[in-house]
Design an enzyme around this catalytic site. Structure first.
Site, PDB file in Angstrom:
ATOM      1  N   GLU A  11      42.425 -33.881   7.430  1.00 27.95           N
ATOM      2  CA  GLU A  11      41.488 -34.565   8.333  1.00 27.95           C
ATOM      3  C   GLU A  11      40.759 -33.529   9.198  1.00 27.95           C
ATOM      4  O   GLU A  11      39.588 -33.684   9.538  1.00 27.95           O
ATOM      5  CB  GLU A  11      42.284 -35.534   9.229  1.00 27.95           C
ATOM      6  CG  GLU A  11      41.436 -36.267  10.235  1.00 27.95           C
ATOM      7  CD  GLU A  11      42.241 -37.217  11.097  1.00 27.95           C
ATOM      8  OE1 GLU A  11      42.990 -38.055  10.549  1.00 27.95           O
ATOM      9  OE2 GLU A  11      42.127 -37.121  12.335  1.00 27.95           O
ATOM     10  N   ARG A  53      38.117 -42.473   8.992  1.00 22.21           N
ATOM     11  CA  ARG A  53      37.978 -41.066   9.436  1.00 22.21           C
ATOM     12  C   ARG A  53      36.823 -40.365   8.720  1.00 22.21           C
ATOM     13  O   ARG A  53      36.897 -39.177   8.409  1.00 22.21           O
ATOM     14  CB  ARG A  53      39.274 -40.273   9.199  1.00 22.21           C
ATOM     15  CG  ARG A  53      40.516 -40.906   9.770  1.00 22.21           C
ATOM     16  CD  ARG A  53      40.623 -40.762  11.284  1.00 22.21           C
ATOM     17  NE  ARG A  53      41.953 -41.151  11.725  1.00 22.21           N
ATOM     18  CZ  ARG A  53      42.279 -42.362  12.143  1.00 22.21           C
ATOM     19  NH1 ARG A  53      41.360 -43.322  12.180  1.00 22.21           N
ATOM     20  NH2 ARG A  53      43.500 -42.630  12.547  1.00 22.21           N
ATOM     21  N   SER A  80      46.539 -35.394  14.054  1.00 22.93           N
ATOM     22  CA  SER A  80      46.932 -35.568  12.649  1.00 22.93           C
ATOM     23  C   SER A  80      46.181 -34.550  11.794  1.00 22.93           C
ATOM     24  O   SER A  80      44.951 -34.531  11.814  1.00 22.93           O
ATOM     25  CB  SER A  80      46.571 -36.967  12.160  1.00 22.93           C
ATOM     26  OG  SER A  80      47.177 -37.926  12.981  1.00 22.93           O
TER      27      SER A  80
HETATM   28  P1  FAD Z   1      35.479 -30.750  17.726  1.00 23.41           P
HETATM   29  O1  FAD Z   1      36.850 -30.428  17.267  1.00 23.41           O
HETATM   30  O2  FAD Z   1      34.837 -29.815  18.684  1.00 23.41           O
HETATM   31  O3  FAD Z   1      34.541 -30.903  16.444  1.00 23.41           O
HETATM   32  C1  FAD Z   1      34.951 -31.678  15.339  1.00 23.41           C
HETATM   33  C2  FAD Z   1      33.836 -31.667  14.274  1.00 23.41           C
HETATM   34  O4  FAD Z   1      32.701 -32.354  14.766  1.00 23.41           O
HETATM   35  C3  FAD Z   1      33.332 -30.263  13.945  1.00 23.41           C
HETATM   36  O5  FAD Z   1      32.971 -30.243  12.586  1.00 23.41           O
HETATM   37  C4  FAD Z   1      32.120 -30.090  14.839  1.00 23.41           C
HETATM   38  O6  FAD Z   1      31.181 -29.166  14.313  1.00 23.41           O
HETATM   39  C5  FAD Z   1      31.555 -31.500  14.833  1.00 23.41           C
HETATM   40  N1  FAD Z   1      30.845 -31.853  16.061  1.00 23.41           N
HETATM   41  C6  FAD Z   1      31.356 -31.909  17.310  1.00 23.41           C
HETATM   42  N2  FAD Z   1      30.439 -32.345  18.184  1.00 23.41           N
HETATM   43  C7  FAD Z   1      29.309 -32.561  17.459  1.00 23.41           C
HETATM   44  C8  FAD Z   1      27.994 -32.998  17.805  1.00 23.41           C
HETATM   45  N3  FAD Z   1      27.640 -33.313  19.042  1.00 23.41           N
HETATM   46  N4  FAD Z   1      27.078 -33.110  16.796  1.00 23.41           N
HETATM   47  C9  FAD Z   1      27.398 -32.787  15.511  1.00 23.41           C
HETATM   48  N5  FAD Z   1      28.619 -32.357  15.160  1.00 23.41           N
HETATM   49  C10 FAD Z   1      29.560 -32.251  16.113  1.00 23.41           C
HETATM   50  N6  FAD Z   1      41.445 -38.409  16.214  1.00 23.41           N
HETATM   51  C11 FAD Z   1      41.417 -39.734  15.940  1.00 23.41           C
HETATM   52  O7  FAD Z   1      40.545 -40.211  15.197  1.00 23.41           O
HETATM   53  N7  FAD Z   1      42.356 -40.577  16.458  1.00 23.41           N
HETATM   54  C12 FAD Z   1      43.340 -40.142  17.275  1.00 23.41           C
HETATM   55  O8  FAD Z   1      44.150 -40.931  17.729  1.00 23.41           O
HETATM   56  C13 FAD Z   1      43.405 -38.736  17.565  1.00 23.41           C
HETATM   57  N8  FAD Z   1      44.397 -38.250  18.335  1.00 23.41           N
HETATM   58  C14 FAD Z   1      44.464 -36.910  18.575  1.00 23.41           C
HETATM   59  C15 FAD Z   1      45.517 -36.417  19.375  1.00 23.41           C
HETATM   60  C16 FAD Z   1      45.617 -35.062  19.654  1.00 23.41           C
HETATM   61  C17 FAD Z   1      46.751 -34.556  20.490  1.00 23.41           C
HETATM   62  C18 FAD Z   1      44.626 -34.180  19.150  1.00 23.41           C
HETATM   63  C19 FAD Z   1      44.684 -32.710  19.487  1.00 23.41           C
HETATM   64  C20 FAD Z   1      43.588 -34.648  18.357  1.00 23.41           C
HETATM   65  C21 FAD Z   1      43.496 -36.023  18.063  1.00 23.41           C
HETATM   66  N9  FAD Z   1      42.465 -36.546  17.264  1.00 23.41           N
HETATM   67  C22 FAD Z   1      42.410 -37.890  17.010  1.00 23.41           C
HETATM   68  C23 FAD Z   1      41.446 -35.657  16.686  1.00 23.41           C
HETATM   69  C24 FAD Z   1      40.262 -35.350  17.647  1.00 23.41           C
HETATM   70  O9  FAD Z   1      40.631 -35.542  18.974  1.00 23.41           O
HETATM   71  C25 FAD Z   1      39.043 -36.212  17.347  1.00 23.41           C
HETATM   72  O10 FAD Z   1      38.613 -36.036  16.027  1.00 23.41           O
HETATM   73  C26 FAD Z   1      37.869 -35.903  18.302  1.00 23.41           C
HETATM   74  O11 FAD Z   1      36.821 -36.819  18.088  1.00 23.41           O
HETATM   75  C27 FAD Z   1      37.332 -34.486  18.134  1.00 23.41           C
HETATM   76  O12 FAD Z   1      36.442 -34.246  19.195  1.00 23.41           O
HETATM   77  P2  FAD Z   1      36.026 -32.801  19.633  1.00 23.41           P
HETATM   78  O13 FAD Z   1      34.947 -32.923  20.648  1.00 23.41           O
HETATM   79  O14 FAD Z   1      37.220 -32.020  20.043  1.00 23.41           O
HETATM   80  O15 FAD Z   1      35.437 -32.230  18.274  1.00 23.41           O
HETATM   81  P1  NAP Z   2      52.485 -45.026  14.107  1.00 25.45           P
HETATM   82  O1  NAP Z   2      52.205 -46.129  15.058  1.00 25.45           O
HETATM   83  O2  NAP Z   2      53.836 -44.396  14.065  1.00 25.45           O
HETATM   84  O3  NAP Z   2      52.094 -45.479  12.637  1.00 25.45           O
HETATM   85  C1  NAP Z   2      52.261 -44.591  11.504  1.00 25.45           C
HETATM   86  C2  NAP Z   2      51.123 -44.835  10.550  1.00 25.45           C
HETATM   87  O4  NAP Z   2      51.174 -46.160  10.074  1.00 25.45           O
HETATM   88  C3  NAP Z   2      49.822 -44.627  11.233  1.00 25.45           C
HETATM   89  O5  NAP Z   2      49.215 -43.551  10.587  1.00 25.45           O
HETATM   90  C4  NAP Z   2      49.053 -45.928  11.064  1.00 25.45           C
HETATM   91  O6  NAP Z   2      47.836 -45.769  10.340  1.00 25.45           O
HETATM   92  C5  NAP Z   2      49.934 -46.795  10.217  1.00 25.45           C
HETATM   93  N1  NAP Z   2      50.137 -48.127  10.855  1.00 25.45           N
HETATM   94  C6  NAP Z   2      50.997 -48.435  11.860  1.00 25.45           C
HETATM   95  N2  NAP Z   2      50.927 -49.751  12.134  1.00 25.45           N
HETATM   96  C7  NAP Z   2      50.002 -50.262  11.303  1.00 25.45           C
HETATM   97  C8  NAP Z   2      49.478 -51.571  11.100  1.00 25.45           C
HETATM   98  N3  NAP Z   2      49.910 -52.606  11.813  1.00 25.45           N
HETATM   99  N4  NAP Z   2      48.510 -51.740  10.161  1.00 25.45           N
HETATM  100  C9  NAP Z   2      48.057 -50.709   9.437  1.00 25.45           C
HETATM  101  N5  NAP Z   2      48.515 -49.442   9.589  1.00 25.45           N
HETATM  102  C10 NAP Z   2      49.489 -49.230  10.494  1.00 25.45           C
HETATM  103  O7  NAP Z   2      51.396 -43.856  14.319  1.00 25.45           O
HETATM  104  P2  NAP Z   2      51.283 -42.765  15.452  1.00 25.45           P
HETATM  105  O8  NAP Z   2      51.396 -41.441  14.831  1.00 25.45           O
HETATM  106  O9  NAP Z   2      52.143 -43.105  16.631  1.00 25.45           O
HETATM  107  O10 NAP Z   2      49.764 -42.942  15.858  1.00 25.45           O
HETATM  108  C11 NAP Z   2      49.337 -44.114  16.504  1.00 25.45           C
HETATM  109  C12 NAP Z   2      47.851 -44.314  16.285  1.00 25.45           C
HETATM  110  O11 NAP Z   2      47.132 -43.199  16.821  1.00 25.45           O
HETATM  111  C13 NAP Z   2      47.490 -44.392  14.805  1.00 25.45           C
HETATM  112  O12 NAP Z   2      46.461 -45.337  14.661  1.00 25.45           O
HETATM  113  C14 NAP Z   2      46.978 -43.005  14.488  1.00 25.45           C
HETATM  114  O13 NAP Z   2      45.988 -43.003  13.475  1.00 25.45           O
HETATM  115  C15 NAP Z   2      46.389 -42.554  15.812  1.00 25.45           C
HETATM  116  N6  NAP Z   2      46.492 -41.093  15.954  1.00 25.45           N
HETATM  117  C16 NAP Z   2      45.586 -40.347  15.289  1.00 25.45           C
HETATM  118  C17 NAP Z   2      45.628 -38.969  15.404  1.00 25.45           C
HETATM  119  C18 NAP Z   2      44.578 -38.134  14.734  1.00 25.45           C
HETATM  120  O14 NAP Z   2      44.492 -36.959  15.003  1.00 25.45           O
HETATM  121  N7  NAP Z   2      43.787 -38.702  13.858  1.00 25.45           N
HETATM  122  C19 NAP Z   2      46.605 -38.356  16.165  1.00 25.45           C
HETATM  123  C20 NAP Z   2      47.532 -39.166  16.792  1.00 25.45           C
HETATM  124  C21 NAP Z   2      47.480 -40.544  16.683  1.00 25.45           C
HETATM  125  P3  NAP Z   2      46.418 -45.304  10.982  1.00 25.45           P
HETATM  126  O15 NAP Z   2      46.575 -43.846  11.263  1.00 25.45           O
HETATM  127  O16 NAP Z   2      45.474 -45.570   9.856  1.00 25.45           O
HETATM  128  O17 NAP Z   2      46.152 -46.101  12.186  1.00 25.45           O
END
Ligand code: FAD
Ligand code: NAP
Length: 338
Positions: free
Chosen positions: A334, A164, A238
Site C-alpha cells: 500500500e 486504497r 499498513s
Molecule cells: P505522503 O506520505 O506525504 O504522500 C503519499 C503519496 O501521495 C505520495 O505518493 C505523494 O507524492 C502523494 N501526495 C501527497 N500529497 C499530494 C498532493 N497534494 N498532490 C498529489 N500527490 C500528493 N491510511 C489509511 O487509508 N487508513 C488508515 O487508517 C491509516 N492509518 C495510518 C496509521 C499510521 C500510524 C500511519 C503512519 C499511516 C496510516 N495511514 C492510513 C497511511 C497514511 O496516513 C495515509 O495514506 C495518508 O493519507 C498519507 O498522507 P500524507 O500527507 O502523509 O502523504
Molecule cells: P481490525 O479492526 O483488527 O481488522 C482487521 C482487518 O479486518 C482490517 O484490515 C479490516 O479491513 C478488516 N475488517 C474488520 N472488521 C471488518 C468488517 N466488519 N467488515 C469488513 N472488513 C473488516 O483492523 P485494525 O488494524 O485495528 O485497523 C482498523 C481500521 O483502521 C481498518 O479499517 C484499517 O484499514 C484502518 N487502518 C489502516 C491503516 C493504513 O495504513 N491503511 C493503518 C491502521 C489502521 P479494512 O482494512 O479493509 O478496513
C-alpha cells in the site's frame, strides 16, 4: 521560497528513513507552485509532492525536486437542506480537519479520526478506516496539471476511487498536484459503529448519547492502543493492502484454513485480512536487524533503529514471498515506494 539542496528527509517521513532530496522547497500558494514548476532549473527533474510523509518509503536518495505542500485554509463554501460543502486546502493536517468538522457538527469523517498526513494526500489512496472511506464524503477536488499549469476540477467519478486506490495512484500518477478537496458532509449523522471494536469501546467509555464526537474519541482510543506512534517507532501504517480473491479461491483456502479471516464483498469476492496471513506465515513480531513486523499489528512494518529503506523493502519482499508460498495469495504494497 527557500530552495534547499541535499536536504535530509528523515524528519519528513514517518518511517524516519534517512534519505536526501537533491532540491527541497516548501510551497504556500498555487502561485508559488506555478513559479517553481516553470523554473527552467527544475523543468526536467523528477518531482515528488510530499504531505506528511506517512505513506512513503524512501529506498534511495531523491535526485529531483521535493515539493512540500503547505497550502492552508478551511472554508464552508455552500450548504443545502442535508449537507455542508467544506473545502480544505491540501496542506491542512487531516486530523485537524476531522476535528474541525466534529467541532462544527459536520458529520461523516469521524471514523477517519487520527489518520496521519494531509488533506491533499487523502484522495490519493482514498483513505479508509473502520468501515468508512474518504470517497463517502468526497464532493470534488482541485488539482494543478503539472504540464499545462492549469487548475482542473475532478468530480468523484473522475477520481476513480477504489479500495486504497484512485486515478492519481494509477494512470495520472505524478501528473497532478492536489490543491484542495471539497467534502460533502452531513447535517444528520449516519453513525457507523458496527466495525471492529468501536461499539465495544463506546460501551467501555460509558457513552449514553451517541455523537460524532464520541465515535471520534472511540476511534482515537482504539488507534492509540493498537498502532505504533511514528514519533516513537517509525512506521507508515499498513504496509500491505488486504488482498481480494474470488469465491472459488476462498473456498479452496477455507478447506485448509477454516479459521482464515475474510469478509465477503458486494461483487461476490472475498477480502482477506492481510495481517492474519502475515501472522500465520510466522512474521508477526519478528525483527530482522534494524526493522521488523509490529508485535500487535502484523500489517505494520517498523523501523527499530536507523533502518535503511532498502532493509524495510527487503523485509516486505520476504513477507510477500512467504505469504505467497503458504497461501498462494500475492500481497500488494500500500505504501508508495520512492
Ligand atoms: P505522503 O506520505 O506525504 O504522500 C503519499 C503519496 O501521495 C505520495 O505518493 C505523494 O507524492 C502523494 N501526495 C501527497 N500529497 C499530494 C498532493 N497534494 N498532490 C498529489 N500527490 C500528493 N491510511 C489509511 O487509508 N487508513 C488508515 O487508517 C491509516 N492509518 C495510518 C496509521 C499510521 C500510524 C500511519 C503512519 C499511516 C496510516 N495511514 C492510513 C497511511 C497514511 O496516513 C495515509 O495514506 C495518508 O493519507 C498519507 O498522507 P500524507 O500527507 O502523509 O502523504
Ligand atoms: P481490525 O479492526 O483488527 O481488522 C482487521 C482487518 O479486518 C482490517 O484490515 C479490516 O479491513 C478488516 N475488517 C474488520 N472488521 C471488518 C468488517 N466488519 N467488515 C469488513 N472488513 C473488516 O483492523 P485494525 O488494524 O485495528 O485497523 C482498523 C481500521 O483502521 C481498518 O479499517 C484499517 O484499514 C484502518 N487502518 C489502516 C491503516 C493504513 O495504513 N491503511 C493503518 C491502521 C489502521 P479494512 O482494512 O479493509 O478496513
Amino acid at each position: 521560497m527557500q530552495i534547499q539542496e541535499h536536504y535530509s528527509l528523515k524528519k519528513q517521513n514517518t518511517f524516519g528513513i534517512e534519505s536526501s532530496a537533491r532540491y527541497y522547497v516548501q510551497v504556500h500558494s498555487v502561485e508559488e507552485l506555478k513559479e517553481i514548476l516553470s523554473d527552467s532549473k527544475f523543468k526536467n527533474l523528477s518531482k515528488l509532492i510530499l504531505g506528511g510523509g506517512s505513506n512513503i518509503l524512501f529506498t534511495k536518495n531523491f535526485e529531483g525536486l521535493v515539493i512540500q505542500n503547505q497550502l492552508s485554509g478551511i472554508e464552508l463554501i455552500n450548504e443545502d437542506q442535508n449537507n455542508y460543502f467544506v473545502k480544505a486546502a491540501a496542506g491542512v493536517v487531516w486530523h485537524t480537519f476531522v476535528q474541525y468538522c466534529i467541532e462544527k457538527n459536520y458529520a461523516g469523517l469521524e471514523n477517519l479520526s487520527l489518520i496521519p498526513g494531509c488533506v491533499g494526500a487523502a484522495p490519493m489512496q482514498n483513505i479508509g478506516a473502520y468501515g468508512v472511506e474518504m470517497k463517502d464524503c468526497f464532493y470534488s477536488l482541485e488539482a494543478l496539471n503539472m504540464q499545462s499549469l492549469e487548475v482542473e476540477i475532478f468530480n468523484k467519478e473522475q477520481c476513480k476511487f477504489g479500495y486504497r486506490e484512485s486515478v492519481f495512484k494509477n494512470e495520472l500518477k505524478g501528473k497532478y498536484i492536489i490543491l484542495s478537496v471539497t467534502f460533502q458532509l452531513n447535517k444528520k449523522p449516519n453513525f457507523q459503529t458496527q466495525y471492529g471494536a468501536i461499539a465495544k469501546e463506546l460501551e467501555m467509555m460509558g457513552v449514553q448519547d451517541l455523537s460524532i464526537a464520541a465515535i471520534s474519541q472511540a476511534v482515537i482510543n482504539i488507534r492509540r492502543s493498537k498502532l505504533p506512534d511514528p514519533s516513537e517507532l517509525g512506521n507508515a501504517g499498513s504496509f500491505f493492502k488486504n488482498p481480494e480473491i474470488d469465491a472459488q479461491t476462498y473456498q479452496h483456502l477455507l478447506k485448509s484454513y477454516p479459521e482464515i479471516v475474510a469478509y465477503s464483498l458486494e461483487n461476490g469476492n472475498f477480502k482477506l485480512a492481510a495481517g492474519w496471513l502475515i501472522e500465520k506465515a510466522g512474521w508477526k513480531g519478528k525483527r530482522v536487524n534494524n526493522c521488523g513486523v509490529h508485535t500487535l499489528q502484523a500489517l505494520v512494518l517498523v523501523n527499530y533503529s536507523n533502518a535503511s529503506g532498502e532493509e524495510i523493502y527487503s523485509l516486505s519482499e520476504a513477507i510477500i514471498n512467504d505469504v505467497f508460498n503458504k497461501f498462494g495469495v500475492h500481497l500488494q504494497r500500500e505504501v508508495n515506494i520512492f
